[in-house]
Each structure stands twice: as structure tokens, then as C-alpha cells.
Design an enzyme around this catalytic site. Structure first.
Site: not given
Ligand code: 5GP
Length: 180
Positions: A44-45, A100-101, A104, A132, A153-154, A160, A166
């Protein structure tokens, strides 16, 4: 809003977001000139970012959404994603832009990129509002990045914590007390 005392600091302001999105919109418009990409928002982000970004893109686009859950597997760098909601369009032969939001570990986007290639998309690029880099477990080529941020963590602007925050206009750091 409830629990606003758990917001530690503003990391990226509404004004900074607006300005950067205008730049990214111009870049995407130029790069895709004469083409009609399918823009895929990852729920949803990404919905607020996608809405603002596309209003800065001067192109005809198709828009669709996917929802995925990621499951990391302990300390290993592998991970699988489960598709909770799939696309309703066929990406065969199309230019795909995934929106994507935040990136990570990179696992979610690496899998989504592979999935689009398996489905014979003509090209696959990614735009993320936040990245990140220090958290990356797999390399994933992200062409359009809004902001690189430290390992915090943002929340806000679509992101969210426990489905809250959100709709904050800025991107903020959540106080550690919130999740300890
Ligand atoms: P990845 O597969 O790159 O590890 O994960 C990405 C997902 O992790 C993002 O779409 C999000 O849902 C979640 N995520 C990673 N870091 C953060 C953060 O700092 N805040 C929030 N709200 N979600 C995060």
C-alpha cells in the site's frame, strides 16, 4: 492524530518531496517520450507517491497496482514474495515502471523485476521515493530515486507503522518507543 508524540523528527519535508517529485517527473517524461509505459504501484505504501509523481509526468500511461508480502528467511539473503493482489493488465511487450515507497533489503523489488521479465515485459525500470542503501541485501538497479536516507524506520507520505501515519505530509522518523 493519535500518537503524534511518537514522531521523533522530520526527515524529508513536504516541500522537499514536492520539489524532488517535480524533477523526477520531468526526467521520466523525457526518458519515455513517445512511449506509453505501464506504471505499477506497489501497495500500500506507494499510492501517495504514485499519485503525486504521475501528475508531474506528461505522458499517456496505464496504471495498475500489485500487493505483495515479503518473507525474509532468517539470516539468508534469499526471500520470497507472495502476490496478494496481481495485475489486471498483461505486461508482455510493454515498458514497465514499478513505483515503490522505499527500498530496504531490495528483495521485494528484485523479485518484482524478475517477475516482470518472466512475463516478457519489454523493459522494466523502478522508481522509489526512498532508499536505504546501507540495508541492501541484494543489488537492484533503481533508476529513479527520490531520497537516500539513513537506516531509520520512517513513516508518513504513504508509509505506515501498524497502518497508522500514512497521511502525514512529511516523512518522519518514528521514535523507538513506538515499536519497543
Ligand atoms: P525490501 O524488500 O526492500 O526489504 O522491503 C521494502 C518494504 O519494506 C517497503 O515496501 C516497506 O513496506 C517496508 N519498509 C522498509 N523500510 C521501511 C521503513 O522505514 N518504514 C516503513 N513504514 N516501511 C518500511
Amino acid at each position: 492524530m493519535e500518537h503524534t508524540n511518537l514522531i521523533k523528527a522530520t526527515l524529508v519535508s513536504e516541500q522537499q518531496i514536492k520539489q524532488r517529485i517535480a524533477e523526477l517527473g520531468k526526467q521520466i517524461t523525457a526518458d519515455y517520450k513517445g512511449r506509453r509505459p505501464i506504471v505499477i504501484g506497489v501497495l500500500k505504501g506507494a499510492w501517495i507517491y504514485l499519485a503525486d509523481l504521475l501528475r508531474e509526468v506528461d505522458l499517456d500511461v496505464d496504471v495498475d497496482f500489485m500487493s505483495v508480502s515479503s518473507y525474509g528467511s532468517g539470516t539468508s539473503t534469499s526471500g520470497t514474495i507472495t502476490i496478494v493482489k496481481d495485475l489486471s493488465v498483461d505486461v508482455t511487450g510493454r515498458d514497465v515502471l514499478i513505483v515503490e515507497d522505499i527500498v530496504d533489503s531490495g528483495l521485494t523489488l528484485a523479485r518484482l523485476k524478475d517477475l516482470m521479465r518472466d512475463r516478457n515485459a519489454k523493459s522494466v525500470e523502478i522508481s522509489t521515493l526512498l532508499s536505504k542503501p546501507s540495508r541492501r541485501k541484494v543489488e537492484v538497479d533503481v533508476k529513479y530515486i527520490g531520497f537516500e536516507i539513513p537506516d531509520e524506520f520512517v513513516i508518513g507520505y504513504g508509509l505506515d507503522f501498524d497502518e497508522k501515519y500514512r497521511t502525514l505530509r512529511d516523512i518522519c522518523v518514528l521514535a523507538e518507543e513506538a515499536y519497543k
